[in-house]
Design a protein around this motif. Structure first.
Motif, mmCIF file in Angstrom:
data_model
loop_
_atom_site.group_PDB
_atom_site.id
_atom_site.type_symbol
_atom_site.label_atom_id
_atom_site.label_comp_id
_atom_site.label_asym_id
_atom_site.label_seq_id
_atom_site.Cartn_x
_atom_site.Cartn_y
_atom_site.Cartn_z
ATOM 1 N N GLY B 18 0.842 -1.254 0.062
ATOM 2 C CA GLY B 18 0.084 0.145 0.055
ATOM 3 C C GLY B 18 0.962 1.469 0.157
ATOM 4 N N GLU B 20 2.182 4.526 1.502
ATOM 5 C CA GLU B 20 2.590 5.402 2.904
ATOM 6 C C GLU B 20 2.423 6.728 2.584
ATOM 7 O OE1 GLU B 20 4.875 3.142 5.857
ATOM 8 O OE2 GLU B 20 5.876 2.358 4.070
ATOM 9 N N GLU B 22 2.917 9.174 4.247
ATOM 10 C CA GLU B 22 3.986 10.095 4.893
ATOM 11 C C GLU B 22 5.276 10.046 4.166
ATOM 12 O OE1 GLU B 22 2.694 7.225 6.344
ATOM 13 O OE2 GLU B 22 1.591 7.668 8.182
ATOM 14 N N ARG B 23 5.277 9.025 3.218
ATOM 15 C CA ARG B 23 6.587 8.772 2.342
ATOM 16 C C ARG B 23 6.661 9.885 1.530
ATOM 17 N NH1 ARG B 23 8.598 3.271 0.654
ATOM 18 N NH2 ARG B 23 10.369 4.703 0.034
ATOM 19 N N ARG B 24 7.966 10.197 1.085
ATOM 20 C CA ARG B 24 8.074 11.246 -0.055
ATOM 21 C C ARG B 24 8.717 10.641 -1.275
ATOM 22 N NH1 ARG B 24 9.802 16.869 2.649
ATOM 23 N NH2 ARG B 24 8.103 17.958 1.918
ATOM 24 N N LEU B 25 9.096 9.447 -1.001
ATOM 25 C CA LEU B 25 9.802 8.548 -2.321
ATOM 26 C C LEU B 25 9.014 7.306 -2.533
ATOM 27 C CD1 LEU B 25 12.426 10.081 -1.774
ATOM 28 C CD2 LEU B 25 13.563 7.858 -1.866
#
Lengths: 428, 281
Positions: B18, B20, B22-25
Motif C-alpha cells: 500500500g 504510505e 508519510e513517505r516522499r519517495l
C-alpha cells in the motif's frame, strides 16, 4: 500439515530462542527440542535444550528418539562481522549438510524442513532488477565468502528437497533485519551519529522487523508451504530516507573509488563495514515480498515502521540499559523446574501440567488426578491448592471411597470452604 | 542449482504494498520533491520557452492502466524523455507519471545513481518493465534504439537504428498492455552530435563522450546546453495485445518490433517533410 514435534537448530541464536518462545505458546505443539553448541540465551518454558552441535549422528539420534516431524534450521550466519569466515563456512555449509543428513534416513519421521536464509542470496549489483522475485536466480557469481556460503547452503537444501519428495521444504529469504533485540552490522551503522554513505550513491533498502521474522518462521511451521519465499516488509526506502527517519544526518564519507580500502580503514577506527554490506551500500536491493503474503502471511511492520521502531529503541536504550539482568542458562535450575515433583506452578513441568489439566477421571470414577494412588499425603496436600472446587469435590469423594485418610479429607474440606468463601466475596 | 518449486501465482497484484502517505519517495526511489522541483524549473523552461513543444495525438496515451511508450532517441543527454513526460503532465486529460527506462550504467555512476531514480527513471530490466506495466499499471517509456540512438551522429539524424531484439514488444505482450509509438522531431537539432570522443570517454568512464556545440568545452553543464530548435511530439495510434501468451511467439515479436519501428520512421519522415523551419516549426 501443522507441526507437532519440532526440532530447532541454533537454539542459542536470537532466532532459535525467539522461535522456541513463540512455539511454546501454541498448545498444539507437543514437543519443542532445541539443539546448539552453546546454551540458550533466552528464558524458555517447556523447550528442551540438548547440547549438540551439528554432528549428524547425534542429531539423528535426537530426531529419531523424539519422533521429530519438523526441523527448523535457524543457524545460518548472514553477517560476516559476527564470526570468522572459516567458522561461518563451517556453520553455514558443513552444518547445513549435517542437519539435512540428520533428517534424511530410511524411515525418518521428518516431514517438514524450514530453512532460514537471507536475501544476500541475490547479491547487489549494478544491473539488478529493482525487485528480486523468488524465481530469479543470482545474476552474478557471489563476491564475498558469506554470500558463497549462503548459495552453497541453499543449494544443498534444494538438493535435499529434490531427493526427498515426501518432505516439505521451505526456504525463507529474509531481508535486513531491524529491531531492538538483534545486533547486526547495519544496526551498528545506523547507531553512529551520522549514517555513512558512499559519495554519490543513495541505495534502496528493504528491511524486516525482528517480530515479523519470528512470525514468518512460525507461519511456515503451521502450514504446508513448500518452496522459496522472500520475507521483507512492504516499502523500499532510500538510505537518505532511512537516515531521516532515524533523525540523523547522512555522511557521504566513503569514496566511490577504493571503497573497500576505506572500509578497511573504517574497521580500524571501529566502524564495522563487512564486505557484503559494501555492495549493498552502493547498489541497494529490493525484493518482491508478495508470494509470502499470498501464502497467508501478514506483516506487522512496513520497512518504514521498522526503522521508526529502531529509532525509538535507540533513543530509549541508554535509559534502559542497566535495568534488566540478562538471562543466564543454568542447567540444574532448568532441570529442576522441568522435572522436580516439587515444582507446583508453570507449564514447563510436565508433571505439574498433567496435574493441573482437568483429567478425564472426574466423570469416570477413577482417581481425579493421575497416579493419585501412588501419591503420599503431603504430596496430595501440596496439590490441593491448585485444583478447582469441582475437582476438589471429586477428589474428596474418591478419597472417601478408597483410602478414607482423615487428614486428607479435612484438608480437602477446608480447601473447598476457602474457595467458596473467596467466590462469595470476590476481591476479599 | 536444482530448483525448489516456487509457487507461481498468476496474479499477485492485490498483494502490492500500500501507499504510505508519510513517505516522499516511492519504492522505486522516485521523489515527488526532486521531480516537482525539476518540473517547475528546468523542464518547464525548456518545454515552454526554449523548445516551444508542440504535441499531437496525446489522446492516444491511455488515461488508465499500463502502456508502453516507444520513442526514437537522440542527443547527447537526450531531452526527449523529459519532454514526453512533461507533455503527458501538461496536455493529457488524466496526467500521470511516466517511468523512463535507462541503462543500468547510471546505477553504477556516482551522482547519477543518486539523482536518476529520483526523477522517475528506472533501469531497463525486463522484470522492472513487467512490474510497472502489468502489476502497477503505469506508463513506461522505452527507447529501443538504446545507446545506439544517442551515439549516432548528426549526419544520420532521424534515421532509426536497429530496435534491439524486440524485448520491448515481448514486455508489452506479456503484460498485455498497448504500445504507443512516439515520434520526436527537433531533438536531433537541439543537440547535434558531431563526433564521438573516444579518449574522453575512457577518461571519464561515461557511456559515451560526444562532441556537441557546448560539450565538452563548457564542462559537464554543456551536456544540458541545447540549441533552441522547435520540438514536435506526435503520439501514434496504440497497438493492442489482448491475447495471452503472444510473447512466446518469437516470430510475432520480431514482426511487431519491425512494424513499430516502421510506424515511427514513417511518422518522423512525415513530420520532417512538413517542417518548414528547424527553429520555428
Amino acid at each position: 500439515m501443522a507441526s507437532r514435534r519440532i526440532l530447532i537448530t541454533g537454539l542459542s541464536t536470537y532466532w532459535g530462542g525467539r522461535l522456541a518462545q513463540a512455539l511454546e505458546a501454541d498448545p498444539s505443539v507437543e514437543a519443542i527440542i532445541g539443539v546448539d553448541n552453546e546454551e540458550p540465551s533466552v528464558e524458555l518454558e517447556r523447550t528442551e535444550y540438548v547440547k549438540v552441535g551439528t554432528q549428524h549422528a547425534l542429531l539423528r539420534r535426537v530426531v529419531e528418539a523424539a519422533e521429530i516431524d519438523t526441523v527448523v534450521d535457524t543457524r545460518l550466519v548472514v553477517d560476516s562481522a559476527t564470526t570468522s569466515s572459516r567458522k561461518a563456512h563451517e556453520n553455514n555449509v558443513m552444518g547445513t549438510m549435517n542437519v539435512l543428513a540428520a533428517c534424511a534416513w530410511e524411515g525418518s519421521s521428518v516431514r517438514k524442513v524450514v530453512f532460514k536464509s537471507s536475501t544476500h542470496f541475490y547479491g547487489s549489483e549494478q544491473d539488478d532488477p529493482a525487485f528480486f522475485s523468488e524465481i530469479m536466480g543470482r545474476p552474478h557469481p557471489p563476491r564475498t565468502p558469506i554470500e558463497r556460503d549462503i548459495l552453497e547452503a541453499e543449494a544443498s537444501v534444494a538438493e535435499f528437497a529434490d531427493k526427498s519428495p515426501e518432505v516439505d521444504v521451505t526456504i525463507l529469504r529474509f531481508a535486513n533485519v531491524l529491531g531492538p533485540g538483534v545486533d547486526t552490522s547495519h544496526i551498528d551503522l545506523f547507531s553512529l551519529p551520522a549514517v555513512p554513505m558512499i559519495l554519490g550513491f543513495d541505495p534502496r533498502y528493504q528491511f524486516v522487523h525482528e517480530n515479523d521474522v519470528v512470525h514468518a518462521l512460525e507461519h511456515a511451521t503451521q502450514r504446508e508451504l513448500p518452496g522459496v519465499y522472500n520475507v521483507a516488509a512492504d516499502g523500499v526506502l532510500a538510505l537518505t530516507e532511512v537516515a531521516g527517519l532515524l533523525g540523523k544526518h547522512y555522511a557521504p564519507i566513503l569514496p566511490f573509488w577504493g571503497t573497500a580500502i576505506a572500509a578497511t580503514v573504517a574497521r580500524r577506527l571501529g566502524v564495522n563495514i563487512p564486505p557484503e554490506m559494501l555492495a549493498q551500500l552502493r547498489f541497494g536491493r529490493g525484493v518482491d515480498n508478495r508470494r509470502y503474503k499470498a501464502a497467508g502471511f501478514e506483516y506487522g511492520y512496513t520497512s518504514r515502521e521498522a526503522v521508526l521502531a529502531l529509532a525509538e529503541h535507540m533513543r530509549l536504550h541508554p535509559l534502559l540499559r542497566s535495568t534488566a539482568e540478562p538471562y543466564r542458562y543454568e542447567r540444574e535450575v532448568e532441570e529442576f523446574l522441568r522435572w522436580s515433583p516439587h515444582v507446583r506452578t508453570g507449564a514447563r513441568n510436565p508433571a505439574v501440567a498433567a496435574r493441573q489439566a482437568p483429567g478425564p477421571g472426574l466423570s469416570s470414577g477413577g482417581p481425579p488426578v493421575d497416579h493419585y494412588d501412588d501419591l503420599r499425603p503431603e504430596e496430595v496436600i501440596s496439590l490441593i491448592s491448585s485444583l478447582e472446587p469441582e475437582a476438589l469435590r471429586a477428589l474428596r469423594d474418591y478419597e472417601n471411597g478408597h483410602h478414607a485418610r482423615a487428614a486428607l479429607i479435612g484438608a480437602i474440606d477446608s480447601a473447598i470452604a476457602r474457595s467458596e468463601a473467596s467466590k462469595a466475596a470476590p476481591g476479599a | 542449482m536444482p530448483g525448489l518449486p516456487v509457487r507461481r501465482s498468476d496474479d499477485l497484484r492485490r498483494y502490492l504494498p500500500g501507499v504510505e502517505p508519510e513517505r516522499r519517495l516511492t519504492d522505486w526511489g522516485r521523489s515527488e520533491r526532486v521531480e516537482g522541483l525539476m518540473d517547475r524549473t528546468l523542464i518547464e523552461f525548456y518545454y515552454r520557452y526554449w523548445f516551444r513543444a508542440e504535441v499531437e495525438g496525446i489522446e492516444n496515451v491511455p488515461g488508465a492502466g499500463g502502456a508502453l511508450l516507444v520513442s526514437n532517441h537522440s542527443g547527447a543527454l537526450p531531452p526527449d524523455a523529459a519532454m514526453i513526460g512533461k507533455a503527458i503532465r501538461e496536455e493529457h486529460a488524466h496526467p500521470r507519471p511516466l517511468n523512463i527506462t535507462v541503462e543500468h550504467f547510471f546505477k553504477g555512476y556516482p551522482g547519477f545513481s543518486m539523482l536518476i531514480p529520483k526523477m522517475g527513471c528506472v533501469a531497463a530490466h525486463p522484470a522492472n518493465v513487467h512490474r510497472l506495466l502489468y502489476d502497477e499499471g503505469q506508463l513506461v517509456l522505452v527507447f529501443p534504439e538504446g545507446r545506439k540512438g544517442t551515439e549516432k551522429l548528426y549526419k544520420d539524424r532521424y534515421r532509426l537504428r536497429r530496435f534491439g531484439r524486440g524485448g520491448f514488444v515481448e514486455a508489452a505482450m506479456r503484460a498485455r498492455t498497448p504500445i504507443v509509438p512516439v515520434c520526436v522531431v527537433g531533438a536531433e537539432e537541439a543537440q547535434p552530435v558531431f563526433a564521438q570522443l573516444k579518449l574522453l570517454k575512457k577518461l571519464t568512464g561515461l557511456l559515451y563522450a560526444p562532441l556537441t556545440p557546448t560539450f565538452p568545452h563548457l564542462g559537464p553543464l554543456g551536456l544540458v546546453g541545447y540549441l533552441p530548435a522547435k520540438l514536435k511530439l506526435r503520439f501514434l495510434e496504440p497497438i493492442h495485445f489482448a491475447e495471452e501468451g503472444m510473447h512466446e511467439d518469437k516470430g510475432l515479436v520480431q514482426t511487431t518490433a519491425h512494424e513499430v519501428r516502421a510506424r515511427i520512421q514513417e511518422g518522423l519522415f512525415d513530420m520532417v517533410a512538413k517542417r518548414e523551419s528547424v527553429w520555428f516549426g
